[in-house]
Motif scaffolding. Structure first.
Motif, PDB file in Angstrom:
ATOM      1  N   UNK A   1       0.809  -1.212   0.000  1.00 15.78           N
ATOM      2  CA  UNK A   1       0.000   0.000   0.000  1.00 15.78           C
ATOM      3  C   UNK A   1       0.848   1.269   0.000  1.00 15.78           C
ATOM      4  N   UNK A   2       2.045   1.195  -0.555  1.00 17.32           N
ATOM      5  CA  UNK A   2       2.850   2.387  -0.766  1.00 17.32           C
ATOM      6  C   UNK A   2       2.851   2.684  -2.265  1.00 17.32           C
ATOM      7  N   UNK A   3       3.528   3.731  -2.678  1.00 14.70           N
ATOM      8  CA  UNK A   3       3.518   4.096  -4.084  1.00 14.70           C
ATOM      9  C   UNK A   3       4.850   4.714  -4.470  1.00 14.70           C
ATOM     10  N   UNK A   4       5.114   4.721  -5.766  1.00 15.26           N
ATOM     11  CA  UNK A   4       6.239   5.431  -6.355  1.00 15.26           C
ATOM     12  C   UNK A   4       5.732   6.062  -7.641  1.00 15.26           C
ATOM     13  N   UNK A   5       6.577   6.834  -8.278  1.00 13.31           N
ATOM     14  CA  UNK A   5       6.172   7.504  -9.516  1.00 13.31           C
ATOM     15  C   UNK A   5       6.015   6.495 -10.661  1.00 13.31           C
ATOM     16  N   UNK A   6       6.807   5.412 -10.621  1.00 11.32           N
ATOM     17  CA  UNK A   6       6.693   4.343 -11.616  1.00 11.32           C
ATOM     18  C   UNK A   6       7.388   3.094 -11.082  1.00 11.32           C
ATOM     19  N   UNK A   7       7.349   2.029 -11.835  1.00 13.81           N
ATOM     20  CA  UNK A   7       7.875   0.757 -11.338  1.00 13.81           C
ATOM     21  C   UNK A   7       9.396   0.702 -11.283  1.00 13.81           C
ATOM     22  N   UNK A   8      10.121   1.600 -11.951  1.00 19.06           N
ATOM     23  CA  UNK A   8      11.588   1.586 -11.898  1.00 19.06           C
ATOM     24  C   UNK A   8      12.156   2.711 -11.040  1.00 19.06           C
ATOM     25  N   UNK A   9      11.286   3.501 -10.421  1.00 15.33           N
ATOM     26  CA  UNK A   9      11.753   4.611  -9.580  1.00 15.33           C
ATOM     27  C   UNK A   9      12.496   4.078  -8.369  1.00 15.33           C
ATOM     28  N   UNK A  10      13.450   4.852  -7.913  1.00 12.41           N
ATOM     29  CA  UNK A  10      14.182   4.509  -6.697  1.00 12.41           C
ATOM     30  C   UNK A  10      13.261   4.695  -5.511  1.00 12.41           C
ATOM     31  N   UNK A  11      12.766   3.599  -4.999  1.00 17.82           N
ATOM     32  CA  UNK A  11      11.776   3.580  -3.921  1.00 17.82           C
ATOM     33  C   UNK A  11      12.239   4.340  -2.687  1.00 17.82           C
ATOM     34  N   UNK A  12      13.519   4.222  -2.329  1.00 17.69           N
ATOM     35  CA  UNK A  12      14.023   4.804  -1.091  1.00 17.69           C
ATOM     36  C   UNK A  12      13.905   6.326  -1.073  1.00 17.69           C
ATOM     37  N   UNK A  13      13.894   6.958  -2.233  1.00 17.65           N
ATOM     38  CA  UNK A  13      13.765   8.415  -2.289  1.00 17.65           C
ATOM     39  C   UNK A  13      12.440   8.848  -1.679  1.00 17.65           C
ATOM     40  N   UNK A  14      11.390   8.088  -1.932  1.00 16.26           N
ATOM     41  CA  UNK A  14      10.083   8.447  -1.400  1.00 16.26           C
ATOM     42  C   UNK A  14       9.942   8.060   0.055  1.00 16.26           C
ATOM     43  N   UNK A  15      10.498   6.930   0.444  1.00 21.24           N
ATOM     44  CA  UNK A  15      10.344   6.485   1.834  1.00 21.24           C
ATOM     45  C   UNK A  15      11.069   7.428   2.780  1.00 21.24           C
TER      46      UNK A  15
END
Length: 72
Positions: free
Chosen positions: A19-33
């Motif tokens: 239930x989290x999100x990113x800008x797209x499937x290859x985005x660096x997830x840690x930037x948002x977390x």
């Protein structure tokens, strides 16, 4: 600078099974977390600041840190 064109950044959001999100499937997830709790808001409020920040970078012709996979 020339804007960086990315249909995913302007037309979608990637929802992850936790239930989290990113800008797209290859985005660096840690930037948002690091920036905030990435709990998925109601669909009417999906255009939130971290996603707008990525879009502003692309419009300005700069790769956002979340987009480093595509930049490479």
């Amino acid at each position: 600078m020339e804007p960086i064109k990315c249909d995913l950044a302007f037309g979608s959001v990637n929802v992850v099974s936790n239930n989290s999100y990113t800008i797209c499937c290859v985005a660096r997830d840690s930037v948002f977390t690091k920036k905030q709790n990435t709990r998925l808001p109601h669909i009417d409020k999906i255009n939130i600041e971290p996603l707008r920040e990525v879009r502003r970078s692309l419009i300005n012709g700069e790769f956002h840190p979340a987009c480093s996979n595509c930049q490479e």
